[in-house]
Design a protein around this motif. Sequence first.
Motif, PDB file in Angstrom:
ATOM      1  N   PRO A 171      -2.388 -63.450  12.462  1.00 30.68           N
ATOM      2  CA  PRO A 171      -2.084 -62.040  13.372  1.00 30.68           C
ATOM      3  C   PRO A 171      -2.339 -61.643  14.296  1.00 30.68           C
ATOM      4  N   LEU A 172      -2.442 -61.022  15.134  1.00 31.00           N
ATOM      5  CA  LEU A 172      -1.854 -60.439  16.272  1.00 31.00           C
ATOM      6  C   LEU A 172      -3.743 -60.869  16.554  1.00 31.00           C
ATOM      7  N   SER A 173      -4.750 -60.389  16.424  1.00 30.39           N
ATOM      8  CA  SER A 173      -5.877 -60.637  17.034  1.00 30.39           C
ATOM      9  C   SER A 173      -6.296 -62.510  17.041  1.00 30.39           C
ATOM     10  N   LEU A 174      -5.794 -63.001  16.399  1.00 36.50           N
ATOM     11  CA  LEU A 174      -6.213 -65.215  16.363  1.00 36.50           C
ATOM     12  C   LEU A 174      -4.690 -65.173  17.166  1.00 36.50           C
ATOM     13  N   LEU A 175      -3.385 -64.597  17.903  1.00 38.67           N
ATOM     14  CA  LEU A 175      -2.910 -65.708  18.255  1.00 38.67           C
ATOM     15  C   LEU A 175      -3.301 -64.557  19.950  1.00 38.67           C
ATOM     16  N   GLN A 176      -4.017 -63.493  19.763  1.00 35.86           N
ATOM     17  CA  GLN A 176      -4.070 -63.410  21.389  1.00 35.86           C
ATOM     18  C   GLN A 176      -5.562 -64.082  21.814  1.00 35.86           C
ATOM     19  N   LEU A 177      -6.481 -64.887  20.672  1.00 39.01           N
ATOM     20  CA  LEU A 177      -7.351 -65.741  20.994  1.00 39.01           C
ATOM     21  C   LEU A 177      -6.989 -66.333  21.962  1.00 39.01           C
ATOM     22  N   GLU A 178      -5.511 -67.248  20.778  1.00 39.77           N
ATOM     23  CA  GLU A 178      -4.790 -68.464  20.719  1.00 39.77           C
ATOM     24  C   GLU A 178      -4.060 -68.733  22.528  1.00 39.77           C
ATOM     25  N   GLN A 179      -4.000 -67.740  22.457  1.00 36.31           N
ATOM     26  CA  GLN A 179      -3.404 -67.291  24.121  1.00 36.31           C
ATOM     27  C   GLN A 179      -4.264 -67.067  25.353  1.00 36.31           C
ATOM     28  N   MET A 180      -5.846 -66.056  24.795  1.00 36.99           N
ATOM     29  CA  MET A 180      -6.648 -66.760  25.906  1.00 36.99           C
ATOM     30  C   MET A 180      -7.070 -68.062  26.084  1.00 36.99           C
ATOM     31  N   VAL A 181      -7.523 -68.240  24.833  1.00 34.76           N
ATOM     32  CA  VAL A 181      -7.661 -70.124  24.912  1.00 34.76           C
ATOM     33  C   VAL A 181      -6.780 -71.453  25.315  1.00 34.76           C
ATOM     34  N   ARG A 182      -5.368 -70.696  25.804  1.00 31.12           N
ATOM     35  CA  ARG A 182      -3.880 -71.339  27.040  1.00 31.12           C
ATOM     36  C   ARG A 182      -4.480 -71.329  27.608  1.00 31.12           C
ATOM     37  N   GLY A 183      -4.904 -69.889  27.849  1.00 35.57           N
ATOM     38  CA  GLY A 183      -5.121 -69.492  29.374  1.00 35.57           C
ATOM     39  C   GLY A 183      -4.167 -68.836  29.824  1.00 35.57           C
ATOM     40  N   PHE A 203      -3.753 -65.537  30.561  1.00 33.78           N
ATOM     41  CA  PHE A 203      -3.933 -63.892  29.806  1.00 33.78           C
ATOM     42  C   PHE A 203      -3.138 -63.424  30.242  1.00 33.78           C
ATOM     43  N   GLY A 204      -1.898 -62.618  30.742  1.00 31.58           N
ATOM     44  CA  GLY A 204      -1.172 -62.285  30.376  1.00 31.58           C
ATOM     45  C   GLY A 204      -0.386 -61.653  29.108  1.00 31.58           C
ATOM     46  N   GLU A 205       0.161 -62.934  28.082  1.00 28.04           N
ATOM     47  CA  GLU A 205       0.654 -62.711  26.767  1.00 28.04           C
ATOM     48  C   GLU A 205      -1.053 -62.171  26.341  1.00 28.04           C
ATOM     49  N   ALA A 206      -2.202 -63.064  26.601  1.00 23.59           N
ATOM     50  CA  ALA A 206      -3.475 -62.284  26.192  1.00 23.59           C
ATOM     51  C   ALA A 206      -3.535 -60.358  26.013  1.00 23.59           C
ATOM     52  N   SER A 207      -2.764 -60.326  27.531  1.00 23.57           N
ATOM     53  CA  SER A 207      -3.105 -58.365  27.240  1.00 23.57           C
ATOM     54  C   SER A 207      -2.287 -58.187  26.616  1.00 23.57           C
ATOM     55  N   VAL A 208      -1.160 -58.069  26.954  1.00 27.89           N
ATOM     56  CA  VAL A 208       0.252 -57.456  26.088  1.00 27.89           C
ATOM     57  C   VAL A 208      -0.355 -57.598  24.724  1.00 27.89           C
ATOM     58  N   ILE A 209      -0.567 -58.873  24.610  1.00 23.88           N
ATOM     59  CA  ILE A 209      -1.329 -58.495  22.694  1.00 23.88           C
ATOM     60  C   ILE A 209      -2.117 -57.754  22.273  1.00 23.88           C
ATOM     61  N   GLY A 210      -3.339 -57.888  22.897  1.00 25.99           N
ATOM     62  CA  GLY A 210      -4.136 -56.594  23.645  1.00 25.99           C
ATOM     63  C   GLY A 210      -3.649 -55.426  22.939  1.00 25.99           C
ATOM     64  N   ILE A 211      -2.608 -54.809  24.557  1.00 23.45           N
ATOM     65  CA  ILE A 211      -2.367 -53.384  24.599  1.00 23.45           C
ATOM     66  C   ILE A 211      -1.182 -53.217  23.133  1.00 23.45           C
ATOM     67  N   LEU A 212      -0.580 -53.745  22.485  1.00 28.12           N
ATOM     68  CA  LEU A 212       0.005 -53.932  21.066  1.00 28.12           C
ATOM     69  C   LEU A 212      -1.302 -53.561  20.489  1.00 28.12           C
ATOM     70  N   LEU A 213      -2.000 -54.570  20.476  1.00 28.49           N
ATOM     71  CA  LEU A 213      -3.180 -53.478  18.984  1.00 28.49           C
ATOM     72  C   LEU A 213      -3.897 -52.472  19.195  1.00 28.49           C
ATOM     73  N   VAL A 214      -3.860 -52.376  20.863  1.00 30.50           N
ATOM     74  CA  VAL A 214      -4.664 -50.421  21.011  1.00 30.50           C
ATOM     75  C   VAL A 214      -3.219 -49.967  20.381  1.00 30.50           C
ATOM     76  N   VAL A 215      -2.095 -49.979  20.916  1.00 31.36           N
ATOM     77  CA  VAL A 215      -0.897 -48.683  20.383  1.00 31.36           C
ATOM     78  C   VAL A 215      -1.036 -48.764  19.047  1.00 31.36           C
ATOM     79  N   LEU A 216      -1.306 -50.241  18.234  1.00 26.73           N
ATOM     80  CA  LEU A 216      -0.417 -49.885  17.633  1.00 26.73           C
ATOM     81  C   LEU A 216      -2.193 -48.957  16.055  1.00 26.73           C
ATOM     82  N   VAL A 217      -3.135 -49.153  16.284  1.00 25.93           N
ATOM     83  CA  VAL A 217      -4.295 -48.693  15.787  1.00 25.93           C
ATOM     84  C   VAL A 217      -4.324 -47.106  16.634  1.00 25.93           C
ATOM     85  N   THR A 218      -3.460 -46.957  17.939  1.00 27.96           N
ATOM     86  CA  THR A 218      -4.027 -45.902  18.092  1.00 27.96           C
ATOM     87  C   THR A 218      -3.142 -44.622  17.624  1.00 27.96           C
ATOM     88  N   GLY A 219      -1.824 -45.357  16.815  1.00 28.53           N
ATOM     89  CA  GLY A 219      -1.108 -44.746  16.189  1.00 28.53           C
ATOM     90  C   GLY A 219      -1.046 -44.427  14.896  1.00 28.53           C
TER      91      GLY A 219
END
Length: 86
Positions: free
Chosen positions: A38-50, A52-68
């Motif tokens: 799931p996107l939440s775990l993919l975001q967490l994995e990216q943050m652990v790897r360092g 943060f740009g990719e993790a931010s993009v995934i976070g924005i995608l999650l916010v856009v999906l939930v808002t939609g």
Amino acid sequence: IVLPLISPAVVVVGVLTFATAIRATSIVALLVSDNNKPLSLLQLEQMVRGDFGEASVIGILLVVLVTGVALVARVFGLKVEAGGVR
């Protein structure tokens, strides 16, 4: 005047939401496989790897999906309420 009155409630809601999110993430972490994340775990994995740009993009995608989804649900709810069906 209002902010000091509602700040304890906001803190409690924040803590409860955080606790619920942590529990839900741990349950999902147990059920996930390498081929299916799931996107939440993919975001967490990216943050652990360092990455943060990719993790931010995934976070924005999650916010856009939930808002939609929330907007669609709201529009659908307003249409159902206006139609008299409840």
